[in-house]
Motif scaffolding. Structure first.
Motif, PDB file in Angstrom:
ATOM      1  N   SER A 181      69.400  29.305  56.127  1.00  0.00           N
ATOM      2  CA  SER A 181      68.818  28.181  56.861  1.00  0.00           C
ATOM      3  C   SER A 181      69.873  27.142  57.195  1.00  0.00           C
ATOM      4  O   SER A 181      69.886  26.586  58.290  1.00  0.00           O
ATOM      5  CB  SER A 181      67.710  27.524  56.038  1.00  0.00           C
ATOM      6  OG  SER A 181      66.667  28.441  55.808  1.00  0.00           O
ATOM      7  N   ILE A 182      70.787  26.890  56.266  1.00  0.00           N
ATOM      8  CA  ILE A 182      71.877  25.930  56.534  1.00  0.00           C
ATOM      9  C   ILE A 182      72.776  26.487  57.626  1.00  0.00           C
ATOM     10  O   ILE A 182      73.187  25.752  58.530  1.00  0.00           O
ATOM     11  CB  ILE A 182      72.686  25.641  55.257  1.00  0.00           C
ATOM     12  CG1 ILE A 182      71.828  24.930  54.251  1.00  0.00           C
ATOM     13  CG2 ILE A 182      73.957  24.883  55.581  1.00  0.00           C
ATOM     14  CD1 ILE A 182      72.033  23.454  54.098  1.00  0.00           C
ATOM     15  N   HIS A 183      73.099  27.784  57.551  1.00  0.00           N
ATOM     16  CA  HIS A 183      73.914  28.407  58.603  1.00  0.00           C
ATOM     17  C   HIS A 183      73.242  28.242  59.960  1.00  0.00           C
ATOM     18  O   HIS A 183      73.907  27.935  60.952  1.00  0.00           O
ATOM     19  CB  HIS A 183      74.153  29.897  58.315  1.00  0.00           C
ATOM     20  CG  HIS A 183      75.316  30.165  57.431  1.00  0.00           C
ATOM     21  ND1 HIS A 183      76.622  30.007  57.840  1.00  0.00           N
ATOM     22  CD2 HIS A 183      75.377  30.568  56.145  1.00  0.00           C
ATOM     23  CE1 HIS A 183      77.435  30.313  56.860  1.00  0.00           C
ATOM     24  NE2 HIS A 183      76.710  30.664  55.810  1.00  0.00           N
ATOM     25  N   ASP A 184      71.928  28.444  60.011  1.00  0.00           N
ATOM     26  CA  ASP A 184      71.193  28.288  61.271  1.00  0.00           C
ATOM     27  C   ASP A 184      71.257  26.853  61.788  1.00  0.00           C
ATOM     28  O   ASP A 184      71.462  26.625  62.983  1.00  0.00           O
ATOM     29  CB  ASP A 184      69.729  28.709  61.097  1.00  0.00           C
ATOM     30  CG  ASP A 184      69.573  30.198  60.854  1.00  0.00           C
ATOM     31  OD1 ASP A 184      70.535  30.959  61.110  1.00  0.00           O
ATOM     32  OD2 ASP A 184      68.489  30.608  60.389  1.00  0.00           O
ATOM     33  N   LEU A 185      71.092  25.876  60.884  1.00  0.00           N
ATOM     34  CA  LEU A 185      71.171  24.471  61.285  1.00  0.00           C
ATOM     35  C   LEU A 185      72.546  24.142  61.865  1.00  0.00           C
ATOM     36  O   LEU A 185      72.658  23.441  62.871  1.00  0.00           O
ATOM     37  CB  LEU A 185      70.901  23.554  60.083  1.00  0.00           C
ATOM     38  CG  LEU A 185      69.491  23.508  59.527  1.00  0.00           C
ATOM     39  CD1 LEU A 185      69.463  22.661  58.253  1.00  0.00           C
ATOM     40  CD2 LEU A 185      68.525  22.961  60.558  1.00  0.00           C
ATOM     41  N   LEU A 186      73.585  24.646  61.213  1.00  0.00           N
ATOM     42  CA  LEU A 186      74.941  24.377  61.676  1.00  0.00           C
ATOM     43  C   LEU A 186      75.236  25.071  63.001  1.00  0.00           C
ATOM     44  O   LEU A 186      75.910  24.514  63.861  1.00  0.00           O
ATOM     45  CB  LEU A 186      75.956  24.795  60.607  1.00  0.00           C
ATOM     46  CG  LEU A 186      75.882  24.003  59.312  1.00  0.00           C
ATOM     47  CD1 LEU A 186      76.805  24.589  58.272  1.00  0.00           C
ATOM     48  CD2 LEU A 186      76.188  22.537  59.554  1.00  0.00           C
ATOM     49  N   GLN A 187      74.720  26.269  63.150  1.00  0.00           N
ATOM     50  CA  GLN A 187      74.916  26.999  64.400  1.00  0.00           C
ATOM     51  C   GLN A 187      74.238  26.267  65.556  1.00  0.00           C
ATOM     52  O   GLN A 187      74.780  26.205  66.654  1.00  0.00           O
ATOM     53  CB  GLN A 187      74.374  28.413  64.264  1.00  0.00           C
ATOM     54  CG  GLN A 187      74.735  29.312  65.423  1.00  0.00           C
ATOM     55  CD  GLN A 187      74.322  30.748  65.146  1.00  0.00           C
ATOM     56  OE1 GLN A 187      73.556  31.050  64.235  1.00  0.00           O
ATOM     57  NE2 GLN A 187      74.825  31.645  65.959  1.00  0.00           N
ATOM     58  N   GLU A 188      73.067  25.674  65.312  1.00  0.00           N
ATOM     59  CA  GLU A 188      72.354  24.934  66.354  1.00  0.00           C
ATOM     60  C   GLU A 188      73.154  23.743  66.873  1.00  0.00           C
ATOM     61  O   GLU A 188      73.032  23.376  68.032  1.00  0.00           O
ATOM     62  CB  GLU A 188      71.006  24.429  65.822  1.00  0.00           C
ATOM     63  CG  GLU A 188      69.975  25.506  65.655  1.00  0.00           C
ATOM     64  CD  GLU A 188      68.703  24.990  64.985  1.00  0.00           C
ATOM     65  OE1 GLU A 188      68.543  23.749  64.868  1.00  0.00           O
ATOM     66  OE2 GLU A 188      67.873  25.831  64.586  1.00  0.00           O
ATOM     67  N   ILE A 189      73.958  23.124  65.999  1.00  0.00           N
ATOM     68  CA  ILE A 189      74.733  21.962  66.434  1.00  0.00           C
ATOM     69  C   ILE A 189      76.184  22.309  66.750  1.00  0.00           C
ATOM     70  O   ILE A 189      76.991  21.422  67.028  1.00  0.00           O
ATOM     71  CB  ILE A 189      74.664  20.820  65.395  1.00  0.00           C
ATOM     72  CG1 ILE A 189      75.275  21.241  64.063  1.00  0.00           C
ATOM     73  CG2 ILE A 189      73.240  20.322  65.235  1.00  0.00           C
ATOM     74  CD1 ILE A 189      75.447  20.096  63.082  1.00  0.00           C
ATOM     75  N   GLY A 190      76.518  23.595  66.699  1.00  0.00           N
ATOM     76  CA  GLY A 190      77.848  24.042  67.108  1.00  0.00           C
ATOM     77  C   GLY A 190      78.948  23.878  66.074  1.00  0.00           C
ATOM     78  O   GLY A 190      80.116  23.752  66.433  1.00  0.00           O
ATOM     79  N   VAL A 191      78.605  23.893  64.791  1.00  0.00           N
ATOM     80  CA  VAL A 191      79.616  23.808  63.735  1.00  0.00           C
ATOM     81  C   VAL A 191      79.824  25.195  63.146  1.00  0.00           C
ATOM     82  O   VAL A 191      78.915  25.741  62.516  1.00  0.00           O
ATOM     83  CB  VAL A 191      79.187  22.823  62.620  1.00  0.00           C
ATOM     84  CG1 VAL A 191      80.164  22.845  61.463  1.00  0.00           C
ATOM     85  CG2 VAL A 191      79.050  21.423  63.177  1.00  0.00           C
ATOM     86  N   PRO A 192      81.011  25.788  63.356  1.00  0.00           N
ATOM     87  CA  PRO A 192      81.286  27.113  62.778  1.00  0.00           C
ATOM     88  C   PRO A 192      81.622  26.978  61.292  1.00  0.00           C
ATOM     89  O   PRO A 192      82.704  26.524  60.926  1.00  0.00           O
ATOM     90  CB  PRO A 192      82.489  27.605  63.585  1.00  0.00           C
ATOM     91  CG  PRO A 192      83.172  26.348  64.041  1.00  0.00           C
ATOM     92  CD  PRO A 192      82.105  25.299  64.166  1.00  0.00           C
ATOM     93  N   ALA A 193      80.689  27.332  60.441  1.00  0.00           N
ATOM     94  CA  ALA A 193      80.832  27.092  59.007  1.00  0.00           C
ATOM     95  C   ALA A 193      82.082  27.748  58.418  1.00  0.00           C
ATOM     96  O   ALA A 193      82.866  27.080  57.746  1.00  0.00           O
ATOM     97  CB  ALA A 193      79.582  27.568  58.268  1.00  0.00           C
ATOM     98  N   GLN A 194      82.281  29.020  58.666  1.00  0.00           N
ATOM     99  CA  GLN A 194      83.392  29.726  58.015  1.00  0.00           C
ATOM    100  C   GLN A 194      84.752  29.285  58.540  1.00  0.00           C
ATOM    101  O   GLN A 194      85.650  28.977  57.774  1.00  0.00           O
ATOM    102  CB  GLN A 194      83.215  31.245  58.171  1.00  0.00           C
ATOM    103  CG  GLN A 194      84.206  32.051  57.376  1.00  0.00           C
ATOM    104  CD  GLN A 194      84.061  31.864  55.877  1.00  0.00           C
ATOM    105  OE1 GLN A 194      82.963  31.642  55.374  1.00  0.00           O
ATOM    106  NE2 GLN A 194      85.148  31.949  55.158  1.00  0.00           N
TER     107      GLN A 194
END
Length: 192
Positions: A130-143
């Motif tokens: 869910s956190i990965h999805d939230l970050l993807q929605e705002i354009g932040v590449p987590a890894q």
């Protein structure tokens, strides 16, 4: 497959290596956007900032509790390792606003949750997906953002200091890959 008793099967190969880190200018621009753009969800802004500034993996971010955010007078600290790490402004203000926002902390399933990122199930933290999805929605590449952050940190600070402050076990290899000038740093008490 060799005897033609089954169709040909191809198993996809998934790389387990870290992706190329995002550039330092791109990381800083993304971090600035997270702390200033009030149109983005507050939860996503805080999670993304923890990745881009402190190189925290999503799996560790979801385990943070409200008690891991400490207020020491005018200073805000975050318990990622020991001792707690100072949180600079404007991220400290963003974190305080997130804690004060009752909508994020009192979900119907978690009315009195102690998690910094409460999940939908009672007593549980938010799911990493869910956190990965939230970050993807705002354009932040987590890894790649996390990789860029940890590389920059070991270039600026001795790897043992980064490891202790941020709760990492091994930063020497990352420092060597990043070309850190701190390879000769001896950890420990130097006041003797």
């Amino acid at each position: 497959m060799k005897t033609n008793r089954m169709p040909a099967l191809t198993i996809p190969v998934r790389s387990t290596r870290n992706p190329a880190p995002m550039g330092q200018h791109h990381r800083l621009a993304a971090l600035q956007r997270l702390v200033t753009d009030e149109t983005l969800p507050l939860r996503s802004r805080v999670a993304g900032s923890l990745i881009l500034l402190y190189a925290q993996p999503v799996s560790r971010i979801v385990r943070l509790t409200i008690d891991d955010v400490l207020h020491d007078g005018d200073h805000t600290l975050l318990r990622l390792g020991e001792p707690p790490t100072p949180v600079p402004e404007p991220l400290a203000g963003l974190l305080r606003a997130y804690l004060a926002d009752g909508d994020n902390m009192t979900t119907p399933a978690n009315p009195a949750s102690g998690w910094l990122f409460p999940g939908r199930r009672a007593g549980q933290a938010m799911d990493t997906g869910s956190i990965h999805d939230l970050l993807q929605e705002i354009g932040v590449p987590a890894q790649s953002g996390r990789t860029a952050a940890i590389r920059q940190l070991v270039l600026q600070t001795p790897p043992p200091v980064v490891a202790q402050a941020l709760g990492y076990h091994h930063t020497s290899r990352i420092a060597a890959e990043a070309g850190s000038p701190w390879s000769g740093y001896a950890p420990g008490d130097h006041s003797r």
